[in-house]
Write a protein that holds these residues in place. Structure first.
Motif, PDB file in Angstrom:
ATOM      1  N   THR A 196      39.022  34.572  49.732  1.00  0.00           N
ATOM      2  CA  THR A 196      38.799  35.996  49.942  1.00  0.00           C
ATOM      3  C   THR A 196      40.079  36.692  50.412  1.00  0.00           C
ATOM      4  O   THR A 196      40.811  36.156  51.243  1.00  0.00           O
ATOM      5  CB  THR A 196      37.680  36.244  50.963  1.00  0.00           C
ATOM      6  OG1 THR A 196      37.497  37.661  51.111  1.00  0.00           O
ATOM      7  CG2 THR A 196      38.009  35.650  52.322  1.00  0.00           C
ATOM      8  N   GLY A 222      26.735  41.567  43.261  1.00  0.00           N
ATOM      9  CA  GLY A 222      27.817  40.592  43.363  1.00  0.00           C
ATOM     10  C   GLY A 222      28.997  40.937  42.471  1.00  0.00           C
ATOM     11  O   GLY A 222      30.162  40.725  42.840  1.00  0.00           O
ATOM     12  N   LYS A 223      28.718  41.512  41.300  1.00  0.00           N
ATOM     13  CA  LYS A 223      29.788  41.879  40.372  1.00  0.00           C
ATOM     14  C   LYS A 223      30.531  43.121  40.851  1.00  0.00           C
ATOM     15  O   LYS A 223      31.750  43.238  40.691  1.00  0.00           O
ATOM     16  CB  LYS A 223      29.213  42.093  38.975  1.00  0.00           C
ATOM     17  CG  LYS A 223      30.207  41.806  37.852  1.00  0.00           C
ATOM     18  CD  LYS A 223      29.499  41.706  36.521  1.00  0.00           C
ATOM     19  CE  LYS A 223      30.508  41.334  35.420  1.00  0.00           C
ATOM     20  NZ  LYS A 223      29.838  41.227  34.104  1.00  0.00           N
ATOM     21  N   GLY A 226      32.800  41.949  43.299  1.00  0.00           N
ATOM     22  CA  GLY A 226      33.892  41.253  42.629  1.00  0.00           C
ATOM     23  C   GLY A 226      34.962  42.198  42.129  1.00  0.00           C
ATOM     24  O   GLY A 226      36.171  41.889  42.194  1.00  0.00           O
ATOM     25  N   ASN A 230      38.795  42.084  43.401  1.00  0.00           N
ATOM     26  CA  ASN A 230      39.903  41.969  42.446  1.00  0.00           C
ATOM     27  C   ASN A 230      40.949  43.054  42.680  1.00  0.00           C
ATOM     28  O   ASN A 230      42.157  42.806  42.611  1.00  0.00           O
ATOM     29  CB  ASN A 230      39.373  42.055  41.011  1.00  0.00           C
ATOM     30  CG  ASN A 230      38.614  40.818  40.588  1.00  0.00           C
ATOM     31  OD1 ASN A 230      38.709  39.770  41.237  1.00  0.00           O
ATOM     32  ND2 ASN A 230      37.852  40.905  39.508  1.00  0.00           N
ATOM     33  N   ARG A 293      31.206  36.767  49.422  1.00  0.00           N
ATOM     34  CA  ARG A 293      31.069  35.792  48.335  1.00  0.00           C
ATOM     35  C   ARG A 293      30.711  36.532  47.047  1.00  0.00           C
ATOM     36  O   ARG A 293      29.583  36.416  46.540  1.00  0.00           O
ATOM     37  CB  ARG A 293      30.011  34.734  48.666  1.00  0.00           C
ATOM     38  CG  ARG A 293      30.338  33.862  49.862  1.00  0.00           C
ATOM     39  CD  ARG A 293      29.391  32.671  49.966  1.00  0.00           C
ATOM     40  NE  ARG A 293      29.671  31.689  48.942  1.00  0.00           N
ATOM     41  CZ  ARG A 293      30.569  30.714  49.052  1.00  0.00           C
ATOM     42  NH1 ARG A 293      31.306  30.621  50.156  1.00  0.00           N
ATOM     43  NH2 ARG A 293      30.760  29.855  48.083  1.00  0.00           N
ATOM     44  N   PRO A 294      31.648  37.310  46.504  1.00  0.00           N
ATOM     45  CA  PRO A 294      31.353  38.086  45.298  1.00  0.00           C
ATOM     46  C   PRO A 294      31.179  37.193  44.080  1.00  0.00           C
ATOM     47  O   PRO A 294      31.616  36.038  44.070  1.00  0.00           O
ATOM     48  CB  PRO A 294      32.588  38.973  45.155  1.00  0.00           C
ATOM     49  CG  PRO A 294      33.682  38.177  45.800  1.00  0.00           C
ATOM     50  CD  PRO A 294      33.040  37.469  46.956  1.00  0.00           C
ATOM     51  N   ASP A 295      30.539  37.729  43.055  1.00  0.00           N
ATOM     52  CA  ASP A 295      30.421  36.992  41.800  1.00  0.00           C
ATOM     53  C   ASP A 295      31.809  36.859  41.164  1.00  0.00           C
ATOM     54  O   ASP A 295      32.615  37.793  41.214  1.00  0.00           O
ATOM     55  CB  ASP A 295      29.511  37.741  40.825  1.00  0.00           C
ATOM     56  CG  ASP A 295      28.059  37.698  41.248  1.00  0.00           C
ATOM     57  OD1 ASP A 295      27.739  36.986  42.226  1.00  0.00           O
ATOM     58  OD2 ASP A 295      27.246  38.403  40.618  1.00  0.00           O
ATOM     59  N   PRO A 296      32.100  35.718  40.557  1.00  0.00           N
ATOM     60  CA  PRO A 296      33.380  35.580  39.860  1.00  0.00           C
ATOM     61  C   PRO A 296      33.418  36.497  38.638  1.00  0.00           C
ATOM     62  O   PRO A 296      32.496  36.492  37.822  1.00  0.00           O
ATOM     63  CB  PRO A 296      33.407  34.104  39.463  1.00  0.00           C
ATOM     64  CG  PRO A 296      31.971  33.676  39.452  1.00  0.00           C
ATOM     65  CD  PRO A 296      31.288  34.498  40.497  1.00  0.00           C
ATOM     66  N   THR A 297      34.439  37.303  38.552  1.00  0.00           N
ATOM     67  CA  THR A 297      34.586  38.231  37.427  1.00  0.00           C
ATOM     68  C   THR A 297      36.046  38.629  37.294  1.00  0.00           C
ATOM     69  O   THR A 297      36.790  38.600  38.275  1.00  0.00           O
ATOM     70  CB  THR A 297      33.729  39.497  37.645  1.00  0.00           C
ATOM     71  OG1 THR A 297      33.910  40.372  36.526  1.00  0.00           O
ATOM     72  CG2 THR A 297      34.124  40.226  38.913  1.00  0.00           C
TER      73      THR A 297
END
Length: 330
Positions: A196, A222-223, A226, A230, A293-297
């Motif tokens: 993070t 979550g996205k 993300g 990012n 804990r965001p979604d992976p994107t």
């Protein structure tokens, strides 16, 4: 000798009759003047005054009978302070048991995910039978009363439904909401992703507050987180409208204009890099977890489709096409 035997027999029968009458009264529903009768008992109220209070409130019986029952039961001094409500079917026995157990009548106030602290305070001010202890306090004074002087109130209270005894202080509810947010935030921070870019628990709270305001449907949360993570990683401005709106304060009229995006406030994430100086809302548990804990994107952009969901894009060109499609109808 015969006289004394007769006298003893008469007295015994009288005692049995009195006991039977007492048992009948103790197990008989008390007549009420309304469907429900409420009484507030303050700490230190004498049993005699409690009995009188019930009769004055609408229990249609002799206050002296109630008082003698409280005293004869041996539990008069065990009656607890609080707010009590009784309805049809309540007997003298069940009334006393309710007060001894402290089985109070509770009211509830619901504090909603995504509300600001100003909205929280407004809801508390309207809450049923909640003493407005903090009504004359500034947000700063409220935080000082909670033992956190100098800390911004925004984002520091957990949105939930809180039950309280009628006559409780609004500060007592705020204390519970404040403790609950601390607990939830610390639990979320302990589960943060190892990579993070968030540098502190306060940054996690600030990001969660943005995610809360930006998420239209739970499946996107979550996205959405993300995308912002990012952007933080590459130093790209967050460019989030809810933060700009928060910075405009009460001057915001519900219509975000271009000039608003150019207004240089500490919360203008179009003009200033990184997270805003404080949270902008009260995030719930799901937003707290999404922030850490965001979604992976690989997405850097998203735009509303108009139905609550969002369209996510990895490039500005793709984002512009999505804006034209969903926002401009092109």
């Amino acid at each position: 000798m015969k006289f004394w035997r007769v006298l003893v027999s008469v007295m015994l029968l009288a005692a049995i009759g009195a006991a039977g009458a007492a048992a009948w009264w103790l197990n008989r529903p008390l007549p009420l003047s309304a469907d429900t009768v409420e009484v507030d008992i303050e700490l230190g109220t004498a049993p005699r005054d409690i009995a009188q209070a019930w009769v004055q409130a609408g229990v249609q019986t002799s206050w002296l009978l109630l008082y003698e029952w409280f005293r004869w039961s041996g539990q008069a001094r065990k009656i607890r302070a609080g707010s009590y409500e009784i309805g049809p079917g309540t007997t003298p026995i069940s009334l006393l048991n309710k007060m001894v157990r402290g089985d109070e009548t509770l009211a509830v106030v619901r504090l909603i995910d995504g509300w600001t602290f100003r909205q929280f305070r407004g809801e508390l001010a309207k809450a049923d039978s909640l003493k407005p202890t903090t009504s004359g306090m500034s947000d700063t004074q409220v935080m000082a009363a909670l033992g956190e002087p100098g800390v911004s109130a925004e984002g520091r209270f957990y949105p939930d439904t809180y039950a309280y005894s009628k006559g409780s202080s609004d500060l007592a509810v705020l204390k519970r909401a404040h403790r609950a947010m601390k607990k939830r935030l610390e639990a979320a921070w302990a589960e943060r992703a190892t990579d993070t870019p968030l540098r502190s628990i306060d940054e996690a709270l600030a990001l969660a507050s943005i995610v809360e305001k930006e998420t239209g449907v739970p499946a996107d949360r979550g996205k959405v987180a993300g995308v912002f993570v990012n952007r933080l990683r590459i130093g790209m401005p967050l460019q989030t409208d809810p933060s700009v709106i928060y910075g405009l304060g009460e001057s915001f009229d519900g219509n975000l204009r271009k000039r608003d995006l150019l207004a240089d406030t500490p919360y203008n994430t179009y003009l200033r890099a990184g997270l805003p100086p404080t949270p902008i809302s009260m995030p719930g548990k799901a937003s707290l977890m999404a922030a850490v804990r965001p979604d992976p994107t690989r997405a850097l952009y998203f735009v509303s489709r108009g139905d609550g969901t969002s369209e996510f894009s990895e490039s500005l060109a793709a984002h512009n096409r999505a804006v034209n499609q969903y926002q401009r109808g092109k």
